[in-house]
Design a protein around this motif. Structure first.
Motif, short mmCIF file in Angstrom:
data_model
loop_
_atom_site.label_atom_id
_atom_site.label_comp_id
_atom_site.label_asym_id
_atom_site.label_seq_id
_atom_site.Cartn_x
_atom_site.Cartn_y
_atom_site.Cartn_z
N SER A 160 75.27 -48.90 46.61
CA SER A 160 75.66 -49.97 46.82
C SER A 160 76.88 -50.31 46.67
O SER A 160 78.07 -50.19 45.35
CB SER A 160 75.09 -51.26 45.51
OG SER A 160 75.64 -52.47 45.74
N ASN A 161 77.97 -50.82 47.84
CA ASN A 161 79.52 -51.04 47.00
C ASN A 161 80.32 -50.19 46.68
O ASN A 161 80.74 -50.50 45.89
CB ASN A 161 79.22 -52.73 46.98
CG ASN A 161 80.51 -53.29 46.93
OD1 ASN A 161 81.56 -52.80 47.76
ND2 ASN A 161 81.12 -54.40 46.03
N GLY A 162 79.96 -49.23 46.25
CA GLY A 162 80.90 -48.11 46.28
C GLY A 162 80.42 -47.46 44.56
O GLY A 162 81.40 -46.68 44.51
N GLU A 163 79.70 -47.74 44.63
CA GLU A 163 79.27 -47.02 43.42
C GLU A 163 77.40 -46.87 43.45
O GLU A 163 77.29 -46.06 44.37
CB GLU A 163 79.34 -48.49 42.48
CG GLU A 163 79.89 -48.64 42.05
CD GLU A 163 80.63 -49.95 40.44
OE1 GLU A 163 81.00 -49.68 39.86
OE2 GLU A 163 79.45 -50.22 40.39
N ALA A 164 76.85 -45.87 42.69
CA ALA A 164 76.00 -44.68 43.09
C ALA A 164 75.27 -44.48 41.46
O ALA A 164 76.27 -44.80 40.01
CB ALA A 164 76.30 -43.26 42.91
N ALA A 165 73.97 -44.78 41.10
CA ALA A 165 73.11 -44.25 40.37
C ALA A 165 72.10 -43.25 40.53
O ALA A 165 71.83 -42.62 41.68
CB ALA A 165 72.64 -45.57 39.04
N ILE A 166 72.59 -41.93 39.64
CA ILE A 166 70.91 -41.51 40.46
C ILE A 166 69.88 -41.63 39.19
O ILE A 166 70.45 -41.36 37.58
CB ILE A 166 71.84 -39.61 40.43
CG1 ILE A 166 72.71 -39.80 41.06
CG2 ILE A 166 70.86 -38.78 40.45
CD1 ILE A 166 73.44 -38.55 41.15
N VAL A 194 81.93 -42.00 46.99
CA VAL A 194 80.54 -43.03 45.97
C VAL A 194 81.27 -42.58 44.56
O VAL A 194 81.43 -41.53 44.44
CB VAL A 194 79.29 -43.64 46.07
CG1 VAL A 194 79.79 -44.58 47.21
CG2 VAL A 194 78.35 -42.70 45.72
N LYS A 195 81.28 -43.38 43.73
CA LYS A 195 81.48 -42.76 42.25
C LYS A 195 79.79 -43.27 41.21
O LYS A 195 79.43 -44.34 41.41
CB LYS A 195 83.28 -43.99 41.46
CG LYS A 195 82.39 -43.92 39.90
CD LYS A 195 83.97 -44.77 39.41
CE LYS A 195 83.67 -44.30 38.28
NZ LYS A 195 84.28 -43.20 37.43
N LEU A 196 80.18 -42.35 40.70
CA LEU A 196 78.62 -42.27 39.76
C LEU A 196 78.92 -43.04 38.66
O LEU A 196 80.12 -42.97 37.98
CB LEU A 196 77.97 -40.87 39.45
CG LEU A 196 76.90 -40.94 38.48
CD1 LEU A 196 75.70 -41.77 39.50
CD2 LEU A 196 76.08 -39.79 38.35
N LYS A 197 78.61 -44.37 39.10
CA LYS A 197 78.78 -45.48 37.38
C LYS A 197 77.45 -45.01 36.32
O LYS A 197 77.92 -44.98 35.23
CB LYS A 197 78.15 -46.76 37.93
CG LYS A 197 78.66 -47.21 37.12
CD LYS A 197 78.82 -49.19 37.30
CE LYS A 197 79.44 -50.41 36.47
NZ LYS A 197 79.10 -51.50 36.64
#
Length: 471
Positions: A20-26, A45-48
């Motif tokens: 979402s909006n340039g960020e990620a979660a796994i 995207v950047k993994l947050k």
């Protein structure tokens, strides 16, 4: 917002990739992290955050490697004690990923740290839950795996699970989507649906565990009929808590190609197990003596875990050429990292070098029908109890492959017997183990019960398996 379920059939496991909006979660990543890293790069995207629903028992997660590669923190629920940097979140704590909010719902019962992650969309509406092993489709997580660590009985944990489900999950809206950690085939539950995504409303209607009249009935229902968990589960939990060698390092060791002479020396000078991952239809015709056959084209990793058990066991691989990396990867997913190398050129190279080979005595179902004398000859059915109960060869003994390490000691080496499973995969695993332990007084049946059912061999009346399960 994008939510992708990354499902691995061999482990019946679902990992989740959210952006979402340039960020990620796994959520609950698998051991090998390169596919996730590639995806992050491709999507820009950047993994947050890396979210873990609990300390997994049936597979080794990729959380540690993924955090090292990306700098993203690892988030567990309450009660999580890690031997690496992690966030043990509080119940109700919220994490922002782009325009999304992920809320921690502590749902103990399967394990004490078990957590459901509730995702709220850009408008703040409850969209979906990542329910881990708390709520499956058609079932709930087994409450017997954390007894020792929690110093609680299975029944006490089941009571906790009931409270978690009734207080945290059931109040959510019916249109909330359920994304579980596992589906049908996983040993983490007993009655899971083959579907991997559903609405909570449908689960409220049809899931037997959510429809019990009270806590007492729930405890009885979810603890009834549980088979012992695979012995490797505890070892995987330890790796998930303590950390592990990087997957890239494991892969590098395993990809060491050994000539037939080098392979033979390694086998004789170490306590390594020779694991042959070729199809059973090829394996029986010729293999390295003492090899154990667990085919890659089946539930490879769970069977390795259930039968070999010790994740530190040294392994020498024999594979079809070009499938070495796949075998090493799938072994690492269940914690078997000690692969010493693989046979260069496969079994053909072994044969060409003039070295000794072995075979399994395999016959067709038609030959079996002509040879067997029901009531006189011993027939051993290696399928699970539920399969055997549904229909089996008359007078056959049920000895599930899962428990071969227990029942093999009772085998009479002077008495001939026939062995079969459902289709030939499990019976060849058993045949290879029997021969590696010195038993040769048996005949294995190609095609298993499926093929036997087409012959005139006397069978018991068929009983639909679903009738023996919760409906």
């Amino acid at each position: 917002m994008k939510i992708e379920q990354i499902y691995t059939g061999c482990l019946a496991q679902g990992a989740y990739y959210i952006t979402s909006n340039g960020e990620a979660a796994i959520i609950d990543p698998l051991r090998e992290v390169k596919p996730y890293l590639d995806r992050l790069t491709k999507d820009g995207v950047k993994l947050k955050y890396i979210f873990e629903t609990h300390f997994h028992a049936d597979f080794v997660s990729g959380h540690v490697d993924l955090s090292k590669e990306t700098g993203a923190p690892i988030v567990y629920g309450p009660n999580a004690t890690c031997e690496f940097d992690c966030i043990s979140a509080t119940d109700g704590q919220e994490f922002k990923v782009g325009d999304l909010t992920i809320k921690v719902l502590h749902t103990p019962g399967h394990t004490m740290e078990s957590t459901t992650f509730l995702l709220k969309d850009e408008s703040g509406k409850d969209h979906c839950i990542f329910s881990g092993d708390t709520l499956f489709l058609g079932d709930v997580g087994r409450p017997d795996l954390a007894q020792k660590a929690a110093h609680m009985t299975m029944e006490e944990l089941a009571g906790l699970l009931y409270d978690s489900l009734m207080n945290k999950i059931m109040p959510l809206a019916d249109d909330v989507i359920v994304y579980p950690a596992h589906g049908a085939g996983s040993a983490c539950g007993k009655n899971m649906m083959t579907q991997t995504v559903d609405t909570l409303g449908n689960q409220k209607r049809m899931n037997y565990a959510l429809n019990q009249p009270n806590k007492e009935a729930f405890v009885k229902a979810v603890t009834d009929g549980l088979t012992p968990p695979p012995a490797y589960f505890g070892l995987n939990v330890a790796m998930n808590k303590k950390g592990y060698e990087s997957f890239e390092s494991v892969l590098k060791h395993g990809m060491k190609a050994l000539s037939p002479d080098e392979f033979e020396v390694a086998a004789e000078s170490t306590d390594a197990l020779i694991l042959d991952t070729r199809d059973n239809s090829i394996f029986y015709r010729g293999f390295i003596p003492q090899s154990v056959n667990i085919g890659l084209d089946g539930d490879f990793a769970p069977w390795v875990g259930a039968l070999i058990v010790d994740v530190k066991q040294a392994i020498l691989l024999v594979t079809d050429e070009g499938r070495e990396e796949e075998a090493i990867t799938r072994l690492s997913r269940v914690g078997f990292d000690n692969v010493l190398g693989h046979l260069k050129g496969g079994f053909e190279a072994w044969l060409k070098s003039g070295k000794e080979a072995d075979i399994v005595d395999r016959i067709t179902a038609e030959q079996f029908a002509n040879e067997v004398k029901i009531g006189h000859d011993k027939v051993v059915d290696l399928r699970r109890e539920s399969e055997y109960s549904a229909e089996h060869v008359e007078d056959a003994f049920n000895r599930p492959l899962d428990y071969i390490n227990d029942w093999i000691k009772d085998v009479n080496p002077k008495e001939h017997f026939f062995i079969h499973c459902a289709g030939g995969y499990r019976s060849m695993v058993a045949a290879s183990i029997l021969q590696a332990r010195g038993y040769r007084n048996f005949t294995e049946i190609a095609g298993g019960f499926k093929a036997i059912a087409e012959t005139n061999v006397p069978k018991t009346d068929f009983v639909c398996q679903s009738k023996t399960m919760h409906s």
